[in-house]
Design a protein around this motif. Sequence first.
Motif, PDB file in Angstrom:
ATOM      1  N   ILE A  73      34.951  49.564  55.930  1.00 25.13           N
ATOM      2  CA  ILE A  73      33.520  49.518  55.654  1.00 25.13           C
ATOM      3  C   ILE A  73      32.851  48.403  56.453  1.00 25.13           C
ATOM      4  CG2 ILE A  73      31.816  49.127  53.826  1.00 25.13           C
ATOM      5  CD1 ILE A  73      33.407  51.814  53.726  1.00 25.13           C
ATOM      6  N   ASN A  74      31.590  48.676  56.846  1.00 19.95           N
ATOM      7  CA  ASN A  74      30.865  47.708  57.668  1.00 19.95           C
ATOM      8  C   ASN A  74      31.650  47.417  58.938  1.00 19.95           C
ATOM      9  OD1 ASN A  74      28.253  46.713  57.021  1.00 19.95           O
ATOM     10  ND2 ASN A  74      29.014  44.626  57.214  1.00 19.95           N
ATOM     11  N   ALA A  75      32.309  48.443  59.418  1.00 18.95           N
ATOM     12  CA  ALA A  75      33.284  48.279  60.502  1.00 18.95           C
ATOM     13  C   ALA A  75      32.602  47.907  61.808  1.00 18.95           C
ATOM     14  CB  ALA A  75      34.076  49.566  60.676  1.00 18.95           C
ATOM     15  N   ARG A  76      33.122  46.874  62.421  1.00 18.42           N
ATOM     16  CA  ARG A  76      32.614  46.450  63.715  1.00 18.42           C
ATOM     17  C   ARG A  76      33.788  46.192  64.644  1.00 18.42           C
ATOM     18  NH1 ARG A  76      32.869  40.664  63.852  1.00 18.42           N
ATOM     19  NH2 ARG A  76      33.122  39.743  61.791  1.00 18.42           N
ATOM     20  N   TRP A  89      38.119  56.935  56.093  1.00 15.82           N
ATOM     21  CA  TRP A  89      36.733  56.893  56.561  1.00 15.82           C
ATOM     22  C   TRP A  89      36.448  55.548  57.185  1.00 15.82           C
ATOM     23  CZ3 TRP A  89      31.829  55.628  53.420  1.00 15.82           C
ATOM     24  CH2 TRP A  89      30.679  55.985  54.141  1.00 15.82           C
ATOM     25  N   VAL A  90      35.903  55.580  58.402  1.00 10.27           N
ATOM     26  CA  VAL A  90      35.435  54.378  59.088  1.00 10.27           C
ATOM     27  C   VAL A  90      33.910  54.414  59.075  1.00 10.27           C
ATOM     28  CG1 VAL A  90      35.377  53.074  61.244  1.00 10.27           C
ATOM     29  CG2 VAL A  90      37.461  54.296  60.585  1.00 10.27           C
ATOM     30  N   ALA A  91      33.300  53.509  58.310  1.00  9.25           N
ATOM     31  CA  ALA A  91      31.844  53.420  58.236  1.00  9.25           C
ATOM     32  C   ALA A  91      31.402  52.340  59.214  1.00  9.25           C
ATOM     33  CB  ALA A  91      31.392  53.090  56.816  1.00  9.25           C
ATOM     34  N   ALA A  92      31.066  52.754  60.431  1.00  7.82           N
ATOM     35  CA  ALA A  92      30.786  51.816  61.517  1.00  7.82           C
ATOM     36  C   ALA A  92      29.357  51.302  61.440  1.00  7.82           C
ATOM     37  CB  ALA A  92      31.025  52.486  62.862  1.00  7.82           C
ATOM     38  N   GLN A  93      29.171  50.065  61.916  1.00  4.43           N
ATOM     39  CA  GLN A  93      27.847  49.465  61.892  1.00  4.43           C
ATOM     40  C   GLN A  93      26.903  50.090  62.910  1.00  4.43           C
ATOM     41  OE1 GLN A  93      27.632  45.199  61.950  1.00  4.43           O
ATOM     42  NE2 GLN A  93      29.416  44.931  60.634  1.00  4.43           N
ATOM     43  N   ALA A  94      27.430  50.472  64.072  1.00  6.42           N
ATOM     44  CA  ALA A  94      26.580  50.986  65.143  1.00  6.42           C
ATOM     45  C   ALA A  94      27.355  52.001  65.972  1.00  6.42           C
ATOM     46  CB  ALA A  94      26.081  49.843  66.025  1.00  6.42           C
ATOM     47  N   ASP A  95      26.629  52.725  66.802  1.00  6.72           N
ATOM     48  CA  ASP A  95      27.257  53.765  67.606  1.00  6.72           C
ATOM     49  C   ASP A  95      28.314  53.190  68.538  1.00  6.72           C
ATOM     50  OD1 ASP A  95      27.256  56.635  68.539  1.00  6.72           O
ATOM     51  OD2 ASP A  95      26.787  55.630  70.438  1.00  6.72           O
ATOM     52  N   SER A 117      31.864  57.545  60.889  1.00  4.57           N
ATOM     53  CA  SER A 117      30.421  57.718  60.720  1.00  4.57           C
ATOM     54  C   SER A 117      29.722  56.422  61.102  1.00  4.57           C
ATOM     55  CB  SER A 117      30.068  58.059  59.266  1.00  4.57           C
ATOM     56  OG  SER A 117      30.751  59.199  58.806  1.00  4.57           O
ATOM     57  N   VAL A 118      28.476  56.538  61.490  1.00  4.91           N
ATOM     58  CA  VAL A 118      27.641  55.364  61.734  1.00  4.91           C
ATOM     59  C   VAL A 118      26.706  55.213  60.538  1.00  4.91           C
ATOM     60  CG1 VAL A 118      25.945  54.264  63.238  1.00  4.91           C
ATOM     61  CG2 VAL A 118      27.766  55.662  64.232  1.00  4.91           C
ATOM     62  N   THR A 119      26.911  54.181  59.744  1.00  3.39           N
ATOM     63  CA  THR A 119      26.096  53.967  58.541  1.00  3.39           C
ATOM     64  C   THR A 119      25.132  52.805  58.676  1.00  3.39           C
ATOM     65  OG1 THR A 119      27.797  52.522  57.587  1.00  3.39           O
ATOM     66  CG2 THR A 119      27.932  54.874  57.047  1.00  3.39           C
ATOM     67  N   ALA A 177      13.659  47.338  58.611  1.00  4.04           N
ATOM     68  CA  ALA A 177      13.779  48.632  59.292  1.00  4.04           C
ATOM     69  C   ALA A 177      15.193  49.191  59.236  1.00  4.04           C
ATOM     70  CB  ALA A 177      13.336  48.502  60.747  1.00  4.04           C
ATOM     71  N   ASN A 178      16.171  48.335  58.967  1.00  2.51           N
ATOM     72  CA  ASN A 178      17.562  48.779  58.999  1.00  2.51           C
ATOM     73  C   ASN A 178      18.225  48.799  57.621  1.00  2.51           C
ATOM     74  OD1 ASN A 178      18.598  49.060  62.009  1.00  2.51           O
ATOM     75  ND2 ASN A 178      17.145  47.349  61.950  1.00  2.51           N
ATOM     76  N   ARG A 179      17.453  48.622  56.566  1.00  6.48           N
ATOM     77  CA  ARG A 179      18.027  48.697  55.223  1.00  6.48           C
ATOM     78  C   ARG A 179      18.458  50.128  54.913  1.00  6.48           C
ATOM     79  NH1 ARG A 179      17.079  44.037  52.260  1.00  6.48           N
ATOM     80  NH2 ARG A 179      15.383  42.684  53.016  1.00  6.48           N
ATOM     81  N   GLY A 180      19.364  50.281  53.956  1.00  6.30           N
ATOM     82  CA  GLY A 180      19.774  51.616  53.513  1.00  6.30           C
ATOM     83  C   GLY A 180      21.236  51.922  53.737  1.00  6.30           C
ATOM     84  N   ALA A 181      21.945  51.076  54.492  1.00 10.07           N
ATOM     85  CA  ALA A 181      23.368  51.336  54.741  1.00 10.07           C
ATOM     86  C   ALA A 181      24.183  51.265  53.453  1.00 10.07           C
ATOM     87  CB  ALA A 181      23.911  50.332  55.758  1.00 10.07           C
ATOM     88  N   LEU A 182      23.791  50.397  52.536  1.00  9.54           N
ATOM     89  CA  LEU A 182      24.567  50.209  51.313  1.00  9.54           C
ATOM     90  C   LEU A 182      24.677  51.499  50.520  1.00  9.54           C
ATOM     91  CD1 LEU A 182      26.068  48.271  49.436  1.00  9.54           C
ATOM     92  CD2 LEU A 182      23.865  47.722  48.371  1.00  9.54           C
ATOM     93  N   GLU A 183      23.583  52.203  50.363  1.00  8.14           N
ATOM     94  CA  GLU A 183      23.612  53.450  49.595  1.00  8.14           C
ATOM     95  C   GLU A 183      24.494  54.486  50.287  1.00  8.14           C
ATOM     96  OE1 GLU A 183      23.224  56.218  46.769  1.00  8.14           O
ATOM     97  OE2 GLU A 183      22.604  54.118  46.642  1.00  8.14           O
ATOM     98  N   LYS A 184      24.438  54.545  51.617  1.00 10.72           N
ATOM     99  CA  LYS A 184      25.293  55.483  52.346  1.00 10.72           C
ATOM    100  C   LYS A 184      26.769  55.160  52.129  1.00 10.72           C
ATOM    101  CE  LYS A 184      21.934  55.921  56.147  1.00 10.72           C
ATOM    102  NZ  LYS A 184      21.708  55.640  57.586  1.00 10.72           N
ATOM    103  N   VAL A 185      27.091  53.872  52.174  1.00  8.53           N
ATOM    104  CA  VAL A 185      28.486  53.463  52.038  1.00  8.53           C
ATOM    105  C   VAL A 185      29.010  53.721  50.630  1.00  8.53           C
ATOM    106  CG1 VAL A 185      29.988  51.423  51.983  1.00  8.53           C
ATOM    107  CG2 VAL A 185      28.448  51.784  53.914  1.00  8.53           C
ATOM    108  N   VAL A 186      28.232  53.360  49.623  1.00  9.52           N
ATOM    109  CA  VAL A 186      28.671  53.576  48.234  1.00  9.52           C
ATOM    110  C   VAL A 186      28.855  55.060  47.963  1.00  9.52           C
ATOM    111  CG1 VAL A 186      28.016  53.317  45.811  1.00  9.52           C
ATOM    112  CG2 VAL A 186      27.628  51.442  47.406  1.00  9.52           C
ATOM    113  N   SER A 187      27.924  55.868  48.406  1.00  9.21           N
ATOM    114  CA  SER A 187      28.060  57.318  48.211  1.00  9.21           C
ATOM    115  C   SER A 187      29.268  57.859  48.951  1.00  9.21           C
ATOM    116  CB  SER A 187      26.789  58.032  48.697  1.00  9.21           C
ATOM    117  OG  SER A 187      25.673  57.662  47.930  1.00  9.21           O
ATOM    118  N   GLY A 188      29.492  57.362  50.155  1.00  8.33           N
ATOM    119  CA  GLY A 188      30.654  57.809  50.923  1.00  8.33           C
ATOM    120  C   GLY A 188      31.962  57.490  50.249  1.00  8.33           C
ATOM    121  N   ILE A 189      32.063  56.295  49.650  1.00  7.06           N
ATOM    122  CA  ILE A 189      33.294  55.898  48.959  1.00  7.06           C
ATOM    123  C   ILE A 189      33.489  56.736  47.696  1.00  7.06           C
ATOM    124  CG2 ILE A 189      34.387  54.025  47.662  1.00  7.06           C
ATOM    125  CD1 ILE A 189      33.127  52.067  49.648  1.00  7.06           C
ATOM    126  N   THR A 190      32.447  56.854  46.887  1.00  7.06           N
ATOM    127  CA  THR A 190      32.594  57.582  45.617  1.00  7.06           C
ATOM    128  C   THR A 190      32.859  59.072  45.857  1.00  7.06           C
ATOM    129  OG1 THR A 190      30.175  57.756  45.500  1.00  7.06           O
ATOM    130  CG2 THR A 190      31.207  55.965  44.290  1.00  7.06           C
TER     131      THR A 190
END
Length: 419
Positions: free
Chosen positions: A150-153, A178-184, A201-203, A403-416
Motif C-alpha cells: 500500500i502507498n507503494a513507491r 495487490w500493489v496500490a501504487a502512488q503514481a503511474d 493499480s494507481v491509487t 486536489a489529490n485527496r481520495g486515495a485513502l478510500e480507494k485503498v481501504v475499499s481495495g483491501i476490504t
Amino acid sequence: MLHYLYSLFFRLALPFVLIRLWWQGRQSPEIWHHWQQRLGYVARSPEPVIWVHAVSVGETIAAAPLVKALLRRNPAVPILMTAMTVTGSERAKAMFGDQVHYAFSPYDTPGSVKRFVDRINPKALVIMETELWPNMIALTHSRNVPIFLINARLSSRSARGYSRVGSLVKPLLESISWVAAQADGDAQRFMKIGAKPETVSVTGSIKFDVEISRSLRDEAAVLRATLGGERRPIWIAASTHIGEDEQILSAHQKLLAGDPTTLLIIVPRHPDRFDDVAALVNSKGLSLARRSLGDGGSNAQVYLGDTMGELLMLYGVSDVAFVGGSLIERGGHNPLEPAAWGRPVLSGPHVFNFETIYAQLKAGNGLFITDTQEELAERVAALLNDLEMARAVGAWALAVVDANRGALEKVVSGITDRT
C-alpha cells in the motif's frame, strides 16, 4: 537459489545482529525490550488479525489514516501493527493506545517469520510503501493470506537495485495480491521488476489525506503565541539528519544577521540525536530552548523540537517549512504535512524517495528547491520578509494536497474487497 542464499546469509548473520542489539541496549535499554518478538515469539492471537507492517516512524505515521479507516470499516477485526524500530513502535502506541495490538516485526529468517505467522494467524498482510522482505512475504503467501503493498513507491534508483536481484524480487512481487501504487511511474517500475499487471493499480498517495484537527490547530496557535510569534518570524527545519543541521544553523545565522528576532524550530529525524543537536546549537553561540523541558522560548533563537509525535503540530507554528533529508543524499521526507497547513515548502535537491509528490508540489508552485545553505537562507529570508508571498505559495501547496485527496478510500475499499 538466491532466496536460499539470502536466508542462509541472514541465519549466519543473526548472532551478530543480536550482539549488536545487546550493545545498542547498553545506551538505550528500551531496545532490549521484546527482543523475543524479533525472533517470532509473540502472544498467540485467538482470532485472525489484519497485520499492518510499517518499518519505522515515517511509515507508521503514514499508516495511521489507513488503520483508523480500517477500524471504522470493520471494528470487529483486530489489527496488529508491527515496526522494526523502537520509535516506530512507540509512535504507533501513542496514536492508537489499546485500539490495536503491537509487536516488533520478526527478523527475516525462515524460523523467526514462521513462528511469528503461526502465532498471529493473519487474515491479511498490509505492507506500507516498499518493504519487500523475502521470508515475510513468501511464508505469509504460503498460507494463502492476501498481501497488499500500500502507498507503494519505487524510485528509479531503487528499481535499478531490485532489477539486479530479479530472480529474488520477481517471485515476491508475484506473491502480492495487490500493489496500490502512488503514481503511474511507480506502477510502471513495479511491473518492470516483476509485478503482475493485473495486480497493480494507481491509487495515489494516502499521505494526501492528512487531517489537521481543530484541537491541533488550537495547540499550534497557543505554542506560537508562547514563542512570541505575533512579533517575530518563525521557520521550521524538520526531519533533519547528520550533515544537515550544521548547514541549517549556518543559514539561520545569516537570517539573524538580517532580523535578530527570527526563530528557528529544528526537529531532528531521530530521537537519539536530540542531545547532539542541542550541543551543536550551543557550540554556534545560539540561544536554545527545548520543547521537552517546557522552555518558553520567547527569547530563544532556536527552539528544539525534541519530543515524539508533535511534528505535525510544530509545522503549524511556522511561517515557512523546510523538509530535511534533502540537503544530503537521504532522499527527502514527506512534504505534505506542511503543505496541508498551507505553508510554503522548501527542500534540498535530494528528494528521490518522494519524487512524484515533490514534482507535483513544484508544478503547483507550492515548493522551492534549494541546492545550498546559502540558497536556503536567501529563500527563507525572501519568504519571511514578504508574508503575502509566503501565504500565496502556501495556498498553492495546500491546493495540491486538496486536489489529490481520495486515495485513502480507494485503498481501504481495495483491501476490504480482497480480504
